[in-house]
Design a protein around this motif. Sequence first.
Motif, PDB file in Angstrom:
ATOM      1  N   ALA A  18      -9.592  11.443   3.705  1.00  0.00           N
ATOM      2  CA  ALA A  18     -10.178  11.497   5.047  1.00  0.00           C
ATOM      3  C   ALA A  18     -10.794  10.151   5.395  1.00  0.00           C
ATOM      4  O   ALA A  18     -11.548   9.575   4.609  1.00  0.00           O
ATOM      5  CB  ALA A  18     -11.232  12.595   5.109  1.00  0.00           C
ATOM      6  N   GLY A  19     -10.446   9.645   6.567  1.00  0.00           N
ATOM      7  CA  GLY A  19     -10.950   8.346   6.999  1.00  0.00           C
ATOM      8  C   GLY A  19     -10.085   7.187   6.573  1.00  0.00           C
ATOM      9  O   GLY A  19     -10.338   6.043   6.971  1.00  0.00           O
ATOM     10  N   GLY A  20      -9.045   7.463   5.776  1.00  0.00           N
ATOM     11  CA  GLY A  20      -8.158   6.402   5.313  1.00  0.00           C
ATOM     12  C   GLY A  20      -7.005   6.171   6.281  1.00  0.00           C
ATOM     13  O   GLY A  20      -6.967   6.699   7.392  1.00  0.00           O
ATOM     14  N   HIS A  21      -6.046   5.372   5.835  1.00  0.00           N
ATOM     15  CA  HIS A  21      -4.891   5.023   6.661  1.00  0.00           C
ATOM     16  C   HIS A  21      -3.692   5.876   6.270  1.00  0.00           C
ATOM     17  O   HIS A  21      -3.501   6.208   5.094  1.00  0.00           O
ATOM     18  CB  HIS A  21      -4.541   3.544   6.472  1.00  0.00           C
ATOM     19  CG  HIS A  21      -5.642   2.609   6.868  1.00  0.00           C
ATOM     20  ND1 HIS A  21      -5.928   2.308   8.176  1.00  0.00           N
ATOM     21  CD2 HIS A  21      -6.528   1.921   6.112  1.00  0.00           C
ATOM     22  CE1 HIS A  21      -6.950   1.464   8.218  1.00  0.00           C
ATOM     23  NE2 HIS A  21      -7.329   1.208   6.974  1.00  0.00           N
ATOM     24  N   ALA A  22      -2.860   6.221   7.250  1.00  0.00           N
ATOM     25  CA  ALA A  22      -1.685   7.059   7.006  1.00  0.00           C
ATOM     26  C   ALA A  22      -0.488   6.194   6.618  1.00  0.00           C
ATOM     27  O   ALA A  22       0.560   6.198   7.281  1.00  0.00           O
ATOM     28  CB  ALA A  22      -1.377   7.909   8.226  1.00  0.00           C
ATOM     29  N   HIS A  23      -0.654   5.442   5.568  1.00  0.00           N
ATOM     30  CA  HIS A  23       0.448   4.637   5.044  1.00  0.00           C
ATOM     31  C   HIS A  23       0.140   4.231   3.604  1.00  0.00           C
ATOM     32  O   HIS A  23      -0.994   4.329   3.140  1.00  0.00           O
ATOM     33  CB  HIS A  23       0.700   3.390   5.905  1.00  0.00           C
ATOM     34  CG  HIS A  23      -0.472   2.473   6.026  1.00  0.00           C
ATOM     35  ND1 HIS A  23      -1.065   2.195   7.239  1.00  0.00           N
ATOM     36  CD2 HIS A  23      -1.185   1.770   5.113  1.00  0.00           C
ATOM     37  CE1 HIS A  23      -2.077   1.360   7.063  1.00  0.00           C
ATOM     38  NE2 HIS A  23      -2.155   1.083   5.768  1.00  0.00           N
TER      39      HIS A  23
END
Length: 309
Positions: A18-23
Amino acid sequence: MLRLTQRRKLTLQAPETAGGHAHVSAASGLVRAGQWLHVVADDSLFLASFPLEGEAPGAFQRLLPGELPLEPRSRKAHKPDMEALCLVQGLSGAPHGALLAVPSGSTAVRQKGALIPLAADGNTSGPVREVDFTNLYAQLARELGPLNVEGAAVSGARLRLFNRGNGDEGKDAVVDLDTGRVVRTLEAGAPLEPDAVRIVRRWELGRAGTVRLSFTDAAPLPDGRIVFTAAAEDTRDAYADGVVMGSAVGVLAPDGTPMFLDGVDAKVKLEGVDARVEGGLIHLLLVADADDPTQAAPLFETVLEGVRA
């Protein structure tokens, strides 16, 4: 020089945290299995899997327990640093093979990997098991000094680990393990032990400018040769990042003799490679690590011109 063509970015269906990047950003190991591409990242607890064709976002599967902080410096200190991924066959309970995620061993918290069974189509299947490299790496560190294992490939009776010799004290080396002994150990769910080691070869790969080239990954060819990647990163040791001066691709003969080495036409840090013989040519898929969590890692492709298939 080898010309790299970008095929896609390694985007994910959702962030790992949660709060991270989708890659995937720090892509470090790559294996193609059937219609799937599997990637480990050195700053992640997960395996990312992507359809071989198209640009659909990938899905992820947990490899190790716990959570990593988002703050980059703290994340670096706590990450398991899984740097390599290889396909292992012959395991009971995994008739379609399994992926072995290999840690770098560069710190005390970077000693745990994972074993991931595969399904008939190459996607992941079944429960993931933790693999303990601590005892094996303790012996290798006594022989080589600071460890930074970044590549792994099974070539017949040998599972070869590629140590990246960052900095003045690091030593590039190829460590041959007995594949049969490794398979039996993995089947038993036991830690990998020093008795699997058969031979250790130290290497000098040359330089890009004033910076040493060092191993970053490896992939097998059907005849026992191994394709490897190397990067020239201006860093003092196996922990700190540095400016990337360039990358190269090479080939080892089945007995470990060097056969080929050439640079690539982009200033990227190549960290993962998969090699296939198709249409009489050696086709490579490669991933790079930008050392920037805000950037999605690229997937490249190229052909090894001048190297017989």
